[in-house]
Design a protein around this motif. Structure first.
Motif, PDB file in Angstrom:
ATOM      1  N   ILE A  48       0.831  -1.201   0.000  1.00  0.00           N
ATOM      2  CA  ILE A  48       0.000   0.000   0.000  1.00  0.00           C
ATOM      3  C   ILE A  48       0.866   1.252   0.000  1.00  0.00           C
ATOM      4  O   ILE A  48       0.628   2.199  -0.779  1.00  0.00           O
ATOM      5  CB  ILE A  48      -0.938  -0.007   1.221  1.00  0.00           C
ATOM      6  CG1 ILE A  48      -2.008  -1.094   1.057  1.00  0.00           C
ATOM      7  CG2 ILE A  48      -1.601   1.356   1.424  1.00  0.00           C
ATOM      8  CD1 ILE A  48      -2.830  -1.344   2.311  1.00  0.00           C
ATOM      9  N   ALA A  49       1.883   1.287   0.864  1.00  0.00           N
ATOM     10  CA  ALA A  49       2.726   2.474   0.978  1.00  0.00           C
ATOM     11  C   ALA A  49       3.540   2.708  -0.291  1.00  0.00           C
ATOM     12  O   ALA A  49       3.612   3.837  -0.799  1.00  0.00           O
ATOM     13  CB  ALA A  49       3.653   2.335   2.185  1.00  0.00           C
ATOM     14  N   ILE A  50       4.163   1.650  -0.817  1.00  0.00           N
ATOM     15  CA  ILE A  50       5.032   1.804  -1.984  1.00  0.00           C
ATOM     16  C   ILE A  50       4.226   2.166  -3.224  1.00  0.00           C
ATOM     17  O   ILE A  50       4.568   3.097  -3.960  1.00  0.00           O
ATOM     18  CB  ILE A  50       5.853   0.522  -2.195  1.00  0.00           C
ATOM     19  CG1 ILE A  50       6.885   0.378  -1.067  1.00  0.00           C
ATOM     20  CG2 ILE A  50       6.556   0.528  -3.556  1.00  0.00           C
ATOM     21  CD1 ILE A  50       7.572  -0.972  -1.009  1.00  0.00           C
ATOM     22  N   SER A  51       3.131   1.453  -3.465  1.00  0.00           N
ATOM     23  CA  SER A  51       2.339   1.726  -4.667  1.00  0.00           C
ATOM     24  C   SER A  51       1.553   3.025  -4.540  1.00  0.00           C
ATOM     25  O   SER A  51       1.242   3.666  -5.547  1.00  0.00           O
ATOM     26  CB  SER A  51       1.370   0.565  -4.946  1.00  0.00           C
ATOM     27  OG  SER A  51       0.373   0.499  -3.945  1.00  0.00           O
ATOM     28  N   GLY A  52       1.247   3.426  -3.314  1.00  0.00           N
ATOM     29  CA  GLY A  52       0.434   4.619  -3.105  1.00  0.00           C
ATOM     30  C   GLY A  52       1.202   5.908  -2.986  1.00  0.00           C
ATOM     31  O   GLY A  52       0.615   6.989  -2.991  1.00  0.00           O
ATOM     32  N   LEU A  53       2.533   5.830  -2.886  1.00  0.00           N
ATOM     33  CA  LEU A  53       3.349   7.040  -2.759  1.00  0.00           C
ATOM     34  C   LEU A  53       4.318   7.240  -3.922  1.00  0.00           C
ATOM     35  O   LEU A  53       4.802   8.351  -4.129  1.00  0.00           O
ATOM     36  CB  LEU A  53       4.146   6.997  -1.452  1.00  0.00           C
ATOM     37  CG  LEU A  53       3.346   7.213  -0.168  1.00  0.00           C
ATOM     38  CD1 LEU A  53       4.206   6.903   1.056  1.00  0.00           C
ATOM     39  CD2 LEU A  53       2.810   8.639  -0.099  1.00  0.00           C
ATOM     40  N   LEU A  54       4.627   6.171  -4.644  1.00  0.00           N
ATOM     41  CA  LEU A  54       5.675   6.230  -5.665  1.00  0.00           C
ATOM     42  C   LEU A  54       5.110   5.913  -7.043  1.00  0.00           C
ATOM     43  O   LEU A  54       4.095   5.223  -7.170  1.00  0.00           O
ATOM     44  CB  LEU A  54       6.796   5.261  -5.309  1.00  0.00           C
ATOM     45  CG  LEU A  54       7.401   5.470  -3.911  1.00  0.00           C
ATOM     46  CD1 LEU A  54       8.342   4.334  -3.564  1.00  0.00           C
ATOM     47  CD2 LEU A  54       8.094   6.811  -3.816  1.00  0.00           C
ATOM     48  N   GLY A  55       5.807   6.421  -8.072  1.00  0.00           N
ATOM     49  CA  GLY A  55       5.330   6.211  -9.430  1.00  0.00           C
ATOM     50  C   GLY A  55       6.466   6.038 -10.416  1.00  0.00           C
ATOM     51  O   GLY A  55       7.653   6.045 -10.050  1.00  0.00           O
ATOM     52  N   PRO A  56       6.126   5.883 -11.705  1.00  0.00           N
ATOM     53  CA  PRO A  56       7.122   5.578 -12.741  1.00  0.00           C
ATOM     54  C   PRO A  56       8.216   6.626 -12.901  1.00  0.00           C
ATOM     55  O   PRO A  56       9.315   6.301 -13.376  1.00  0.00           O
ATOM     56  CB  PRO A  56       6.273   5.476 -14.014  1.00  0.00           C
ATOM     57  CG  PRO A  56       4.900   5.162 -13.538  1.00  0.00           C
ATOM     58  CD  PRO A  56       4.753   5.867 -12.227  1.00  0.00           C
ATOM     59  N   ALA A  57       7.964   7.869 -12.515  1.00  0.00           N
ATOM     60  CA  ALA A  57       8.972   8.918 -12.689  1.00  0.00           C
ATOM     61  C   ALA A  57       9.941   9.019 -11.521  1.00  0.00           C
ATOM     62  O   ALA A  57      10.890   9.816 -11.574  1.00  0.00           O
ATOM     63  CB  ALA A  57       8.278  10.272 -12.898  1.00  0.00           C
ATOM     64  N   ASP A  58       9.737   8.216 -10.497  1.00  0.00           N
ATOM     65  CA  ASP A  58      10.504   8.361  -9.261  1.00  0.00           C
ATOM     66  C   ASP A  58      11.727   7.451  -9.217  1.00  0.00           C
ATOM     67  O   ASP A  58      11.779   6.409  -9.872  1.00  0.00           O
ATOM     68  CB  ASP A  58       9.615   8.036  -8.054  1.00  0.00           C
ATOM     69  CG  ASP A  58       8.477   9.027  -7.888  1.00  0.00           C
ATOM     70  OD1 ASP A  58       8.693  10.221  -8.177  1.00  0.00           O
ATOM     71  OD2 ASP A  58       7.386   8.602  -7.471  1.00  0.00           O
ATOM     72  N   HIS A  59      12.688   7.863  -8.391  1.00  0.00           N
ATOM     73  CA  HIS A  59      13.842   7.043  -8.045  1.00  0.00           C
ATOM     74  C   HIS A  59      13.748   6.716  -6.560  1.00  0.00           C
ATOM     75  O   HIS A  59      13.412   7.580  -5.742  1.00  0.00           O
ATOM     76  CB  HIS A  59      15.142   7.786  -8.331  1.00  0.00           C
ATOM     77  CG  HIS A  59      16.367   7.089  -7.825  1.00  0.00           C
ATOM     78  ND1 HIS A  59      17.186   7.613  -6.835  1.00  0.00           N
ATOM     79  CD2 HIS A  59      16.919   5.895  -8.156  1.00  0.00           C
ATOM     80  CE1 HIS A  59      18.184   6.783  -6.604  1.00  0.00           C
ATOM     81  NE2 HIS A  59      18.049   5.736  -7.384  1.00  0.00           N
ATOM     82  N   VAL A  60      14.035   5.456  -6.214  1.00  0.00           N
ATOM     83  CA  VAL A  60      13.904   4.975  -4.842  1.00  0.00           C
ATOM     84  C   VAL A  60      15.224   4.359  -4.410  1.00  0.00           C
ATOM     85  O   VAL A  60      15.881   3.644  -5.179  1.00  0.00           O
ATOM     86  CB  VAL A  60      12.793   3.911  -4.728  1.00  0.00           C
ATOM     87  CG1 VAL A  60      12.564   3.537  -3.268  1.00  0.00           C
ATOM     88  CG2 VAL A  60      11.504   4.408  -5.357  1.00  0.00           C
TER      89      VAL A  60
END
Length: 379
Positions: free
Chosen positions: A77-89
């Motif tokens: 929930i946290a990862i999919s709900g806060l991050l997207g394709p344009a992000d770097h993690v």
């Protein structure tokens, strides 16, 4: 059976946990699905547990605690709900598959993911956090405690790093929630993902997220909530935005009883005892010829875990021998931590994990050490 697999799930549960589950099954209706006494009893009971968890994690309030079946779902929930394709993690080599697989899926969608490496001893290179930083870095997602070695990450350091660079900090507290102090505000943690059945001493099927102020997580699942029924979208307010469907109110009642046990006995008391037993075992087995122990035991704080191998024996064979001949329950294999096993050089052999809980004793610990000595002598 000497149960030394508490990192998988604590056993036995403290007095009162099972009784609380049974009582809730007899008394609770469905929270948020009516104004009758049974539904209100469920709502009040769930709210009380939210409030305790918010206090435990130094979170902003009860409404920012959302329940899930486990920490794996909370992390998704946290990862999919806060991050997207344009992000770097940025993450680490210590991670469990409950972090890795959501990140790999995010990478397939276009995001970039880098991992702080662990060396042959399993220790993280903290200098890599700065080296891996990019203009589009959005978050650090990492575990608080390795489920393989028991080593702890320095969340004070990581929280400060995230705060300085304007990054989200998503913490996997599966192995530490209830055992190692966590304070979201002071440590700059945006989301704590936890499970209820490990160091929180509650039933399986309980877990959740504690979400910091100003952190808006997109709903992972949508559906019935008991409120705003004519809206075509999931309600925006926490915790409802992350809780589609009926909650496990019976399990949450058991979790509440476990939290009360920790409050009464003292979480620090439980932690000190568990860690002392783990260190006692480590001291007994570390010098046995043929035994290799993984992790940093010079650290002041660590989870009550000792993981080892005996010679070149397959870890599953050793664990089976411990169970069949000595009546000792352990966890062999890969522990859902593939990157750390590769770093340690144990990807093929796996490793045998011993982990302590509130009910274990010195006599059990010594018996386990003697069993390792016997098996190593036969090697």
């Amino acid at each position: 059976m000497i149960y030394l697999d508490n990192a998988a799930t604590t056993r036995p549960k403290p007095p009162g946990v099972a009784a609380a589950v049974t009582a809730a099954m007899d008394a609770y209706g469905n929270s948020g699905r009516g104004a009758h006494d049974e539904a209100l009893a469920a709502s009040r009971g769930i709210y009380a547990v939210r409030r305790r968890l918010a206090d435990l994690f130094g979170g902003p309030g009860a409404d920012r605690v959302a329940f899930t079946p486990n920490s794996t779902m909370a992390l998704n929930i946290a990862i999919s709900g806060l991050l997207g394709p344009a992000d770097h993690v940025i993450s680490t080599d210590w991670e469990h598959n409950s972090v890795l697989r959501p990140l790999y899926r995010l990478r397939e969608q276009g995001a970039a993911v880098d991992f702080v490496p662990a060396d042959r001893r399993g220790q993280l290179d903290y200098g890599a956090f700065s080296r891996l930083l990019r203009p589009n870095t959005r978050a650090v997602v990492c575990t608080h405690g390795s489920n393989l070695t028991g080593d702890l990450t320095d969340i004070e350091w990581i929280g400060d790093f995230c705060h300085r660079h304007g990054l989200l900090f998503i913490l996997d507290a599966s192995q530490t929630a209830g055992m190692v102090p966590i304070h979201m505000a002071r440590q700059h943690i945006d989301v704590v993902c936890f499970t209820g059945h490990k160091s929180l001493l509650g039933p399986q099927g309980t877990g959740g997220l504690c979400v910091g102020e100003g952190v808006d997580i997109r709903p992972f699942a949508v559906g019935g909530t008991g409120v705003q029924s004519f809206s075509e979208t999931q309600p925006a307010e926490y915790p409802t935005r992350l809780e589609a469907g009926t909650l496990n109110s019976h399990g949450i009642a058991g979790l509440g009883a476990a939290l009360e046990y920790l409050r009464t006995v003292g979480a620090e008391t439980v932690r000190t005892r568990e860690e002392a037993l783990a260190r006692r075992f480590y001291q007994a087995v570390r010098g046995i010829p043929g035994v290799t122990v993984y992790g940093d035991f010079s650290a002041e704080e660590r989870a009550p875990i000792v993981t080892l191998n005996i010679g070149d024996y397959d870890s599953a064979e050793v664990s089976d021998q411990l169970a069949e001949r000595f009546g000792i329950a352990t966890r062999p294999g890969a522990h859902c931590a593939p990157r750390l096993h590769r770093a340690l050089g144990t990807a093929e052999q796996g490793a045998v994990r011993f982990s302590w809980g509130w009910a274990n004793t010195e006599a059990e610990t010594d018996a386990a050490a003697e069993a390792v000595r016997v098996l190593a002598t036969e090697e």
